[in-house]
Structures are given as C-alpha cells and as structure tokens.
Motif scaffolding. Structure first.
Motif, PDB file in Angstrom:
ATOM      1  N   VAL A  86      -8.826  20.377 -42.828  1.00 35.85           N
ATOM      2  CA  VAL A  86      -7.365  21.398 -42.141  1.00 35.85           C
ATOM      3  C   VAL A  86      -7.710  21.859 -41.293  1.00 35.85           C
ATOM      4  O   VAL A  86      -8.717  22.758 -41.501  1.00 35.85           O
ATOM      5  CB  VAL A  86      -6.397  21.249 -43.124  1.00 35.85           C
ATOM      6  N   PRO A  87      -7.466  22.541 -39.991  1.00 37.44           N
ATOM      7  CA  PRO A  87      -7.939  23.320 -39.325  1.00 37.44           C
ATOM      8  C   PRO A  87      -7.314  25.523 -39.935  1.00 37.44           C
ATOM      9  O   PRO A  87      -6.025  24.705 -41.220  1.00 37.44           O
ATOM     10  CB  PRO A  87      -6.992  23.383 -38.458  1.00 37.44           C
ATOM     11  N   LEU A  88      -7.649  26.160 -39.603  1.00 31.86           N
ATOM     12  CA  LEU A  88      -8.019  26.916 -41.181  1.00 31.86           C
ATOM     13  C   LEU A  88      -6.552  27.523 -40.143  1.00 31.86           C
ATOM     14  O   LEU A  88      -5.814  28.126 -41.884  1.00 31.86           O
ATOM     15  CB  LEU A  88      -8.913  27.814 -40.731  1.00 31.86           C
ATOM     16  N   VAL A  89      -6.276  27.826 -39.106  1.00 33.76           N
ATOM     17  CA  VAL A  89      -4.908  28.219 -38.853  1.00 33.76           C
ATOM     18  C   VAL A  89      -3.796  27.918 -38.573  1.00 33.76           C
ATOM     19  O   VAL A  89      -3.825  26.939 -37.278  1.00 33.76           O
ATOM     20  CB  VAL A  89      -5.258  29.794 -37.918  1.00 33.76           C
ATOM     21  N   LEU A  90      -2.886  27.569 -39.191  1.00 37.86           N
ATOM     22  CA  LEU A  90      -1.459  26.822 -38.342  1.00 37.86           C
ATOM     23  C   LEU A  90      -0.846  27.446 -37.850  1.00 37.86           C
ATOM     24  O   LEU A  90       0.194  28.791 -38.843  1.00 37.86           O
ATOM     25  CB  LEU A  90      -1.363  25.509 -39.557  1.00 37.86           C
ATOM     26  N   LEU A  94     -12.120  39.513 -46.527  1.00 36.14           N
ATOM     27  CA  LEU A  94     -11.912  37.780 -46.579  1.00 36.14           C
ATOM     28  C   LEU A  94     -12.852  37.150 -46.127  1.00 36.14           C
ATOM     29  O   LEU A  94     -12.456  37.451 -44.816  1.00 36.14           O
ATOM     30  CB  LEU A  94     -10.710  37.989 -46.778  1.00 36.14           C
ATOM     31  N   VAL A  95     -13.580  36.271 -45.696  1.00 39.45           N
ATOM     32  CA  VAL A  95     -14.388  35.614 -44.627  1.00 39.45           C
ATOM     33  C   VAL A  95     -14.158  34.147 -45.837  1.00 39.45           C
ATOM     34  O   VAL A  95     -13.981  33.447 -46.754  1.00 39.45           O
ATOM     35  CB  VAL A  95     -15.459  35.323 -45.265  1.00 39.45           C
ATOM     36  N   ILE A  96     -13.552  32.927 -44.459  1.00 37.28           N
ATOM     37  CA  ILE A  96     -13.387  31.780 -44.897  1.00 37.28           C
ATOM     38  C   ILE A  96     -14.271  30.989 -44.071  1.00 37.28           C
ATOM     39  O   ILE A  96     -14.067  30.885 -43.003  1.00 37.28           O
ATOM     40  CB  ILE A  96     -12.069  31.448 -44.672  1.00 37.28           C
ATOM     41  N   VAL A  97     -14.704  29.593 -44.068  1.00 38.12           N
ATOM     42  CA  VAL A  97     -15.638  28.676 -43.264  1.00 38.12           C
ATOM     43  C   VAL A  97     -14.837  27.586 -42.596  1.00 38.12           C
ATOM     44  O   VAL A  97     -14.097  27.430 -43.693  1.00 38.12           O
ATOM     45  CB  VAL A  97     -16.886  28.369 -43.991  1.00 38.12           C
ATOM     46  N   SER A  98     -14.650  27.020 -41.888  1.00 41.14           N
ATOM     47  CA  SER A  98     -14.423  26.147 -41.139  1.00 41.14           C
ATOM     48  C   SER A  98     -14.572  24.724 -41.168  1.00 41.14           C
ATOM     49  O   SER A  98     -16.010  24.839 -41.808  1.00 41.14           O
ATOM     50  CB  SER A  98     -13.968  25.814 -39.612  1.00 41.14           C
ATOM     51  N   LYS A  99     -14.108  23.984 -41.630  1.00 41.11           N
ATOM     52  CA  LYS A  99     -14.272  22.233 -41.757  1.00 41.11           C
ATOM     53  C   LYS A  99     -15.385  22.256 -40.766  1.00 41.11           C
ATOM     54  O   LYS A  99     -14.969  22.306 -39.532  1.00 41.11           O
ATOM     55  CB  LYS A  99     -13.289  21.194 -42.515  1.00 41.11           C
ATOM     56  N   PRO A 100     -16.260  20.746 -40.979  1.00 40.81           N
ATOM     57  CA  PRO A 100     -17.410  20.325 -39.567  1.00 40.81           C
ATOM     58  C   PRO A 100     -16.594  20.071 -38.953  1.00 40.81           C
ATOM     59  O   PRO A 100     -15.519  19.095 -38.965  1.00 40.81           O
ATOM     60  CB  PRO A 100     -18.331  19.932 -40.896  1.00 40.81           C
ATOM     61  N   GLY A 101     -16.477  19.912 -37.653  1.00 37.43           N
ATOM     62  CA  GLY A 101     -16.405  19.691 -36.506  1.00 37.43           C
ATOM     63  C   GLY A 101     -14.473  19.418 -36.265  1.00 37.43           C
ATOM     64  O   GLY A 101     -14.037  18.816 -35.784  1.00 37.43           O
ATOM     65  N   ILE A 102     -13.942  20.557 -37.300  1.00 35.96           N
ATOM     66  CA  ILE A 102     -12.191  20.720 -37.326  1.00 35.96           C
ATOM     67  C   ILE A 102     -12.009  21.881 -36.775  1.00 35.96           C
ATOM     68  O   ILE A 102     -12.555  22.897 -36.070  1.00 35.96           O
ATOM     69  CB  ILE A 102     -11.428  20.680 -38.661  1.00 35.96           C
ATOM     70  N   PRO A 103     -10.921  21.860 -35.359  1.00 35.63           N
ATOM     71  CA  PRO A 103     -10.850  23.153 -34.838  1.00 35.63           C
ATOM     72  C   PRO A 103     -10.190  23.710 -35.177  1.00 35.63           C
ATOM     73  O   PRO A 103      -9.978  24.006 -36.800  1.00 35.63           O
ATOM     74  CB  PRO A 103      -9.639  22.549 -33.487  1.00 35.63           C
ATOM     75  N   LEU A 104     -10.350  25.401 -35.007  1.00 36.74           N
ATOM     76  CA  LEU A 104     -10.097  26.725 -35.793  1.00 36.74           C
ATOM     77  C   LEU A 104      -8.221  26.978 -36.239  1.00 36.74           C
ATOM     78  O   LEU A 104      -8.163  27.308 -37.419  1.00 36.74           O
ATOM     79  CB  LEU A 104     -10.342  27.873 -35.861  1.00 36.74           C
ATOM     80  N   THR A 105      -7.807  26.206 -34.981  1.00 36.67           N
ATOM     81  CA  THR A 105      -6.194  26.454 -35.167  1.00 36.67           C
ATOM     82  C   THR A 105      -5.408  25.344 -34.963  1.00 36.67           C
ATOM     83  O   THR A 105      -6.138  24.451 -34.001  1.00 36.67           O
ATOM     84  CB  THR A 105      -6.727  28.091 -33.987  1.00 36.67           C
TER      85      THR A 105
END
Length: 293
Positions: free
Chosen positions: A67-71, A94-105
């Motif tokens: 899932v993109p981090l920011v919906l 606070l830090v979070i890492v995106s899923k590989p190959g998935i858009p950020l938003t």
C-alpha cells in the motif's frame, strides 16, 4: 497499519482526481538512500519546527500489504502511523519506509480504499523483494543511515512494528548495537506458518479444510522457497521466510523489548509460549502485555 488508517468514512461523491500530491505537501520529509542497487524511500515526521533538532528516532516497520504510505482524498490524508503521532513526536522523530516498487502517495477520492489494494497484480519489482530477509537487510541499512544523521541521537534508535512488521523487529533487535529498544506487536513468535494452520478456538467457522489449506501453502513454500511469484497472493519465498520461528532472535536480543498482543490474536498462545521461555531463561529485558480481546 492499513486497517487502522482506513477507519475513516469512505468518500461519498466521486470527483475528478487532481494532480498527484507529494509527501511534503502533507508535512513529511522525503529522503532517498541507496541499498545495493535499490533506491529506498523514507518518510520522516517531526514535530513542527523540530526537523533538525537532535532527538531519538523510531522506525516503524510496515505490515504486509503493498500500500502507498500516504492515502488521501479531498479532505486530506489518512493516518500513516497506527497511533496518534502528536504525543510521540514530543520525544522523537518518526520514520517509515515505503514498500519496494510501490508509489509513496495515492489519491483514493471516490474509491473504497479498503478494497483498492487487495486486488490486482503487484509489480514484479515488489514481488522479488517482498520477503523477510530483504526487509531485514534493507531496514538495517536504513537504521545505520539514520544513526549518521545530525538530527538523530545515535544511541537512542528504536524499531517497532506490528503483524508482519513484528518479524522485522525481532531480527533487528537481535543485531548487536543496532537499536536501543524494540516494540513487537501482534507477532507470531513461532512463525506465521503455525498461525495459519492452528485451529482458532474463537472462530467456530474454522474447518479441517481451512487447516489443510494452510499446510498445503507451507508445503508449496518448502518445495520452492525462492520462488517469488506473488500474483496469487503470498509468494512461496514470502511464506517460507515468515513461516519459521523467531524465538531465537527474540530470546537472543539484549535490548529492552516490549511484547504486546491481544488475547484473541491468532498467535496469542505463541506469545504466551515466548513469555514462558523468557521466564525459563531468566530474561529480564522482555516486557509482556496481553490486551483482552
């Protein structure tokens, strides 16, 4: 994370989507680092005006969905973290890492975000990296990168995660000198494979066929543990990596670990067993909290 983030009402009126918004427009810093040949994207959330203030940092390890981090919709963004960040930001970044190959938003205006990312085929780039070993190596590199930043107190770096993210916590908490504390929530200490075949006493609809389906899934993973096709769900590589026991890492960690779980979680009994083993080994760095329900 997704389940908690999507508790807000779904939009009732579809509108033409506007331009894609960036994480920065929602108050996040977007950092990019290299891990091997991969570009890894991090979002950082800090208290207003404190982006460069030297503080502890908490890295949140995501759950399982791509899932993109920011919906967001026309009302703004859904929560990224499964807790109220305002109180936490008083003490740390606070830090979070995106899923590989998935858009950020992703703009979910006029759509049902509860279903949006449960169908369709994830990109091959994601499938090839969606297994525990990759996430552990990647997040270890992320933590070492964060510890070199001037706004991070290098001796106060925490790792936290729930569900699939808890397995990442278990492994990273056991790396000597990497983190100062770990938060392990709703995990499966004996491995996800056992959880998928265990008969849940709170679910009267669990059948023998359900149990056999879990065993069949594990057999496919054991037969081909590096196969990473995830077009039909979890790949054998993902299943095999998460199916094994995390007890050696949890019991081997020397930093303080908080173990939290619900008494009706599918893996509640495995967490109880972890507590029994911790007591037998006189481990004093593990704190357990079983939440009723």
């Amino acid at each position: 994370v997704l389940c908690l983030a999507l508790c807000l009402p779904s939009p009732t009126k579809a509108q033409a989507p506007g331009p894609v918004r960036t994480p920065e427009s929602f108050g996040y810093r977007h950092l990019v680092m290299r891990v091997g040949a991969d570009s890894v994207h991090l979002l950082v959330l800090s208290a207003p005006g404190e982006a460069q203030v030297r503080k502890p940092v908490l890295l949140w390890a995501q759950g399982s969905l791509p899932v993109p981090l920011v919906l967001y919709d026309n009302k703004g963004a859904y929560p990224v973290f499964p807790f109220h960040p305002k109180a936490v930001l008083k003490n740390c970044h606070l830090v979070i890492v995106s899923k590989p190959g998935i858009p950020l938003t992703a703009n979910v205006e006029g759509k049902d975000p509860n279903q949006l990312f449960r169908t369709g085929t994830p990109p091959a780039y994601y499938c090839a990296r969606n297994y525990l070993g990759y996430y552990v190596r990647r997040d270890e590199a992320v933590l070492r990168y964060l510890k070199r930043q001037p706004w991070v107190m290098a001796n106060r770096v925490l790792i936290a995660g729930a569900s699939e993210g808890s397995a990442i916590v278990a492994h990273l908490a056991a790396v000597p000198g990497l983190v100062s504390r770990g938060i392990y929530l709703s995990g499966s200490p004996l491995g996800r494979a056992l959880t998928e075949v265990a008969r849940n006493p709170y679910n009267p609809d669990t059948t023998a066929a359900d149990v056999e389906q879990g065993f069949a899934k594990w057999q496919r993973a054991v037969a081909d543990p590096t196969q990473n096709d995830c077009t039909q769900g979890d790949s054998p590589q993902n299943t095999y990596s998460h199916g094994q026991s995390h007890l050696p890492y949890l019991l081997g960690a020397r930093v303080p670990l908080f173990i939290g779980y619900g008494t009706r979680d599918d893996a509640a009994v495995a967490n109880d067993y972890l507590r029994i083993e911790a007591m037998r080994l006189h481990k004093t760095n593990l704190t357990f909290r079983a939440y009723v329900g």
